[in-house]
Design a protein around this motif. Structure first.
Motif, mmCIF file in Angstrom:
data_model
loop_
_atom_site.group_PDB
_atom_site.id
_atom_site.type_symbol
_atom_site.label_atom_id
_atom_site.label_comp_id
_atom_site.label_asym_id
_atom_site.label_seq_id
_atom_site.Cartn_x
_atom_site.Cartn_y
_atom_site.Cartn_z
ATOM 1 N N VAL A 249 -5.729 -4.217 4.940
ATOM 2 C CA VAL A 249 -6.835 -3.847 5.822
ATOM 3 C C VAL A 249 -7.125 -2.336 5.817
ATOM 4 N N PRO A 250 -7.310 -1.737 4.651
ATOM 5 C CA PRO A 250 -7.578 -0.302 4.618
ATOM 6 C C PRO A 250 -8.917 0.040 5.279
ATOM 7 N N LEU A 251 -8.998 1.268 5.777
ATOM 8 C CA LEU A 251 -10.251 1.754 6.344
ATOM 9 C C LEU A 251 -11.264 2.047 5.248
ATOM 10 N N TRP B 171 1.086 10.657 1.109
ATOM 11 C CA TRP B 171 0.969 11.932 1.794
ATOM 12 C C TRP B 171 0.806 11.767 3.299
ATOM 13 N N GLY B 172 0.856 10.522 3.774
ATOM 14 C CA GLY B 172 0.712 10.262 5.199
ATOM 15 C C GLY B 172 2.051 10.257 5.903
ATOM 16 N N PRO B 173 2.011 9.976 7.212
ATOM 17 C CA PRO B 173 3.260 9.944 7.981
ATOM 18 C C PRO B 173 4.137 8.777 7.562
ATOM 19 N N SER B 174 5.425 8.930 7.787
ATOM 20 C CA SER B 174 6.375 7.853 7.501
ATOM 21 C C SER B 174 6.155 6.710 8.485
ATOM 22 N N LEU B 175 6.580 5.524 8.077
ATOM 23 C CA LEU B 175 6.537 4.390 9.001
ATOM 24 C C LEU B 175 7.638 4.575 10.028
ATOM 25 N N SER C 7 0.832 -1.202 0.000
ATOM 26 C CA SER C 7 0.000 0.000 0.000
ATOM 27 C C SER C 7 0.864 1.248 0.000
ATOM 28 N N THR C 8 0.261 2.313 -0.442
ATOM 29 C CA THR C 8 0.873 3.628 -0.331
ATOM 30 C C THR C 8 0.778 4.057 1.122
ATOM 31 N N LEU C 9 1.766 4.778 1.607
ATOM 32 C CA LEU C 9 1.729 5.249 2.984
ATOM 33 C C LEU C 9 0.800 6.455 3.078
ATOM 34 N N GLU C 10 -0.438 6.176 3.475
ATOM 35 C CA GLU C 10 -1.419 7.222 3.696
ATOM 36 C C GLU C 10 -2.422 6.726 4.727
ATOM 37 N N PRO C 11 -3.069 7.631 5.451
ATOM 38 C CA PRO C 11 -3.906 7.226 6.592
ATOM 39 C C PRO C 11 -4.996 6.201 6.280
ATOM 40 N N ARG C 12 -5.665 6.294 5.152
ATOM 41 C CA ARG C 12 -6.770 5.364 4.876
ATOM 42 C C ARG C 12 -6.306 3.921 4.743
ATOM 43 N N LYS C 13 -5.017 3.708 4.515
ATOM 44 C CA LYS C 13 -4.495 2.350 4.366
ATOM 45 C C LYS C 13 -4.344 1.630 5.703
ATOM 46 N N ASN C 14 -4.468 2.364 6.834
ATOM 47 C CA ASN C 14 -4.594 1.737 8.146
ATOM 48 C C ASN C 14 -3.328 1.010 8.618
#
Length: 182
Positions: free
Chosen positions: A94-96, A60-64, A28-35
């Protein structure tokens, strides 16, 4: 639509990450909806001693944040992704919020068991979890990674489901919809 698997490229990625033997995979791309934070919490709760490899570009989400057992691989090309999917104990997806859920279909097409949020692509061919429930995700990860009877069943159901999801079938259903509306 995936190209032939690039096993040498996948082996190089796994070697770079220090993975020897089994692994779980998420794509997944690192973004919040990807959970991903909740998936990582579920992975910790699972007690599994095999790593979770995270494949995907920065979004566009936070880094791991570095965490024991969670190994960010970053972006990989499609051939490497195909080989990583084929070699994983399971795909955890398991995306939101999700549209169709193509990564789940890609994993099912190569016979890899899938743990997933409810989404149109999976039909009855995955272990479906509540993406907001880390205990539910953790239990499914353990089952998909360790229960061989479930793994064999999911692999078979997944291949059948992926085989149903062709462009020709999509076009046939589209035409049928228009016929019923006329």
């Amino acid at each position: 639509h995936l190209p032939p698997p690039d096993h040498a490229g996948a082996a190089a990625v796994l070697e770079r990450l220090g993975v020897v033997g089994h692994y779980l995979l998420t794509v997944s791309t690192l973004e919040p909806r990807k959970n991903l934070p909740r998936l990582m919490a579920a992975y910790r709760r699972s007690g599994l001693e095999i790593p979770l490899v995270v494949v995907g570009p920065s979004g566009w989400g936070p880094s791991l944040k570095p965490e024991p057992g969670v190994l960010p691989a970053g972006y990989v090309d499609e051939g490497v992704k195909a080989a990583l999917l084929a070699g994983a104990r399971c795909l955890a997806y398991v995306p939101l919020f999700e549209g169709f859920g193509l990564p789940a279909v890609e994993a099912m097409a190569v016979g890899t068991p899938v743990v997933a949020s409810p989404m149109p692509s999976i039909g009855q061919a995955a272990l479906v979890v509540d993406p907001a429930d880390t205990d539910d995700i953790a239990a499914a990860l353990v089952t998909a990674a360790e229960d061989e009877a479930v793994r064999v069943d999911l692999a078979g159901r997944g291949r059948r489901r992926a085989g149903e999801l062709t462009w020709a079938e999509s076009a046939r259903q589209h035409v049928e919809l228009w016929r019923t509306l006329l």
